[in-house]
Design a protein around this motif. Structure first.
Motif, mmCIF file in Angstrom:
data_model
loop_
_atom_site.group_PDB
_atom_site.id
_atom_site.type_symbol
_atom_site.label_atom_id
_atom_site.label_comp_id
_atom_site.label_asym_id
_atom_site.label_seq_id
_atom_site.Cartn_x
_atom_site.Cartn_y
_atom_site.Cartn_z
ATOM 1 N N THR A 18 110.020 79.647 -18.567
ATOM 2 C CA THR A 18 109.590 80.417 -17.402
ATOM 3 C C THR A 18 108.081 80.614 -17.429
ATOM 4 O O THR A 18 107.407 80.451 -16.408
ATOM 5 N N HIS A 22 105.282 79.047 -14.724
ATOM 6 C CA HIS A 22 104.279 79.829 -14.002
ATOM 7 C C HIS A 22 102.905 79.169 -14.058
ATOM 8 O O HIS A 22 102.060 79.429 -13.205
ATOM 9 N N ILE A 104 96.016 83.189 -15.760
ATOM 10 C CA ILE A 104 97.060 84.199 -15.541
ATOM 11 C C ILE A 104 96.866 85.374 -16.500
ATOM 12 O O ILE A 104 96.910 86.543 -16.096
#
Length: 184
Positions: A18, A22, A104
């Motif tokens: 996951t 991203h 991020i």
């Protein structure tokens, strides 16, 4: 050292993938690079076969067969070329993932409250960011590719073992558990 401790240190593969998703990795480029790397691994298993043919030809005729030698040279060039291309492409994929992951993470770090920065030194935060993303880069560019290549080489080397002498191959396979029993 960061004073805020992470409570859950047992992460699942689902959470890892996951996180990687991203980062918007270039999946098609990754698959192409892994395929090229697999071609490199498989082609390397043909080299001993060509060496055998070269030596047998020399022993029987007293001269080296140019066709077999040319085939050996082509295999070496194929293995080296595909290995370099795969490494380059995997490096592009890894750098893309690391760049996006750092963006991020940085966007989340700058939104943290001031108290967090009072308790943690900025050098520790930056060091942690760089070292953790470097680990992911190494996983994407090296470890995953080596894992696939090792499996392919094991399969193809097993094929060559059985191709040349299946009885000797069976003895080797039966000897492996004994080896592990005594030496590991």
């Amino acid at each position: 050292m960061l004073t805020r401790q992470i409570k859950n240190t047992n992460y699942t593969w689902k959470e890892f993938f996951t996180l990687i998703s991203h980062c918007k990795p270039k999946i098609s480029l990754f698959i192409i690079a892994c395929t090229i790397s697999a071609i490199s691994a498989v082609s390397s298993t043909f080299i001993p076969n060509f060496l055998k043919k070269t030596i047998d030809s020399f022993v029987l005729t007293g001269s080296i067969n140019g066709t077999i030698l040319l085939g050996l040279a082509v295999l070496f060039i194929l293995q080296t070329g595909t290995g370099v291309i795969a490494g380059y492409l995997l490096s592009i994929v890894g750098l893309n993932i690391v760049s996006n992951l750092r963006k991020i993470t940085w966007n989340r770090i700058v939104k943290l409250p001031t108290e967090f920065f009072d308790k943690n030194e900025s050098g520790d935060i930056a060091s942690r960011l760089v070292s953790d993303t470097t680990v992911i880069y190494n996983l994407v560019t090296t470890s995953f590719s080596q894992f696939i290549n090792a499996i392919l080489m094991l399969v193809f080397c097993g094929f060559w073992l059985f191709y040349y002498d299946w009885q000797l191959s069976m003895i080797i396979i039966l000897a492996i558990p004994v080896f592990f029993l005594f030496f590991i």
